[in-house]
Design a protein around this motif. Structure first.
Motif, PDB file in Angstrom:
ATOM      1  N   ASP A   1      -9.785   0.731  -7.823  1.00 57.86           N
ATOM      2  CA  ASP A   1      -8.645   0.421  -6.965  1.00 57.86           C
ATOM      3  C   ASP A   1      -7.366   0.685  -7.736  1.00 57.86           C
TER       4      ASP A   1
ATOM      5  N   ARG B   1      -5.719  -5.426  -8.948  1.00 62.39           N
ATOM      6  CA  ARG B   1      -6.971  -5.325  -8.192  1.00 62.39           C
ATOM      7  C   ARG B   1      -8.065  -4.789  -9.109  1.00 62.39           C
TER       8      ARG B   1
ATOM      9  N   ARG C   1      -4.327  -0.265  -6.828  1.00 63.57           N
ATOM     10  CA  ARG C   1      -3.298  -1.283  -6.619  1.00 63.57           C
ATOM     11  C   ARG C   1      -3.216  -2.212  -7.831  1.00 63.57           C
TER      12      ARG C   1
ATOM     13  N   TRP D   1     -14.341   1.448  -5.385  1.00 63.77           N
ATOM     14  CA  TRP D   1     -14.376   2.057  -4.066  1.00 63.77           C
ATOM     15  C   TRP D   1     -15.444   3.133  -4.016  1.00 63.77           C
TER      16      TRP D   1
ATOM     17  N   THR E   1       0.785  -1.242   0.000  1.00 66.17           N
ATOM     18  CA  THR E   1       0.000   0.000   0.000  1.00 66.17           C
ATOM     19  C   THR E   1       0.813   1.286   0.000  1.00 66.17           C
TER      20      THR E   1
ATOM     21  N   GLU F   1     -11.399  -3.755  -8.235  1.00 68.14           N
ATOM     22  CA  GLU F   1     -12.438  -3.430  -7.274  1.00 68.14           C
ATOM     23  C   GLU F   1     -12.852  -1.972  -7.421  1.00 68.14           C
TER      24      GLU F   1
ATOM     25  N   LYS G   1     -15.098  -0.256   0.358  1.00 67.42           N
ATOM     26  CA  LYS G   1     -15.277  -1.099  -0.819  1.00 67.42           C
ATOM     27  C   LYS G   1     -16.745  -1.007  -1.249  1.00 67.42           C
TER      28      LYS G   1
END
Length: 211
Positions: A195, A200, A197, A204, A22, A202, A154
C-alpha cells in the motif's frame, strides 16, 4: 441496510476525506505495467474505463496521457467532486465521460466491445466473492478483442466489514477458483504490491488480464 448500501453510504458521507487520503497517492508502479500492456493503437483510439473512479485521480492521469476515459462510480458525491476537480483543468473536461452508476446499473449498459482497457483499482473489492464471476464476465464482454483488464484487491482469503464498508479480499487460491467460474478464457498475471498510502501496512493483490 445491506453491505452494499452501507458501503455506498460511507463513500457519500465521507467523500471529502476519502479524496484527501487517496488523490495524491503515487500510483506510478501500477500505471506503468497497465500502459505498457495496452493495445498497439494511437492514444486517441484508446478508450479506458475507470471503474470505481473515486477521486478521479487515475482518470485524470490517463486523460493527461492522451487517452479517452469513461469514469464510473456508484457514489454521486465522489463523482461530483472528481468532476469538479477535473474541470479546473480545461484539458480534461472534453475527454472524460462521467457516469454515476452501481455495478448492477453498470452491467445493463450497452457497452459491449467499447473499451480497449478497464482499470478497476480497488473497486471490485466491494463485490461479494460469489458475485464476482458474473460481473467479471460482463466486464470482459465490454473489452475489445485486444483489450486489457487491471484489478486490485486487498490481499487475503475472506470477506469482512470495516468502517461500515464491505470488503472481499483476494489471494492466489481464491483467484484461481474464481477464474474457473467465468465463461471467458484469458491470460493473466498476478503480483503483490505494498500500500502506497502513508501509515498503511497492507498488501495488495494485483491482476492483469489480456484477452
Amino acid at each position: 441496510m445491506t453491505n452494499q448500501s452501507n458501503t455506498l453510504a460511507f463513500y457519500n458521507s465521507n467523500a471529502h476525506s476519502f479524496i484527501e487520503q487517496t488523490v495524491d497517492v503515487n500510483m506510478r508502479l501500477l500505471y506503468q505495467p497497465f500502459v505498457d500492456n495496452l493495445p498497439v493503437r494511437s492514444k486517441s483510439n484508446q478508450n479506458i474505463l475507470d471503474l470505481g473512479c473515486g477521486s478521479g485521480r487515475d482518470s485524470m492521469y490517463f486523460t493527461n496521457l492522451g487517452f479517452n476515459v469513461t469514469a464510473v462510480d456508484s457514489s454521486s458525491a465522489l463523482i461530483d467532486l472528481a468532476k469538479a476537480a477535473a474541470q479546473k483543468g480545461m484539458d480534461y473536461q472534453d475527454t472524460i465521460e462521467w457516469h454515476c452508476a452501481t455495478f448492477q446499473d453498470f452491467i445493463q449498459k450497452n457497452w459491449q466491445r467499447q473499451f480497449t482497457a478497464i482499470w478497476a483499482c480497488a473497486s471490485l473489492l466491494h463485490v461479494p466473492y460469489k458475485d464476482l464471476p458474473e460481473l467479471m464476465d460482463a466486464l470482459l464482454c465490454m473489452l475489445t478483442d485486444d483489450g486489457v483488464f487491471y484489478a486490485s484487491f486487498k490481499y487475503g482469503d475472506n470477506e469482512h466489514v470495516k468502517d461500515n464498508r464491505f470488503f472481499c479480499d483476494m489471494n492466489e487460491k481464491r483467484w484461481e477458483a474464481m477464474k474457473q467460474k467465468t465463461n471467458h478464457e484469458f491470460k493473466d498475471d498476478i503480483w503483490l504490491t505494498d500500500d502506497q498510502r502513508v501509515d498503511r501496512d497492507e498488501k495488495w493483490f494485483n491482476i492483469m488480464i489480456k484477452q
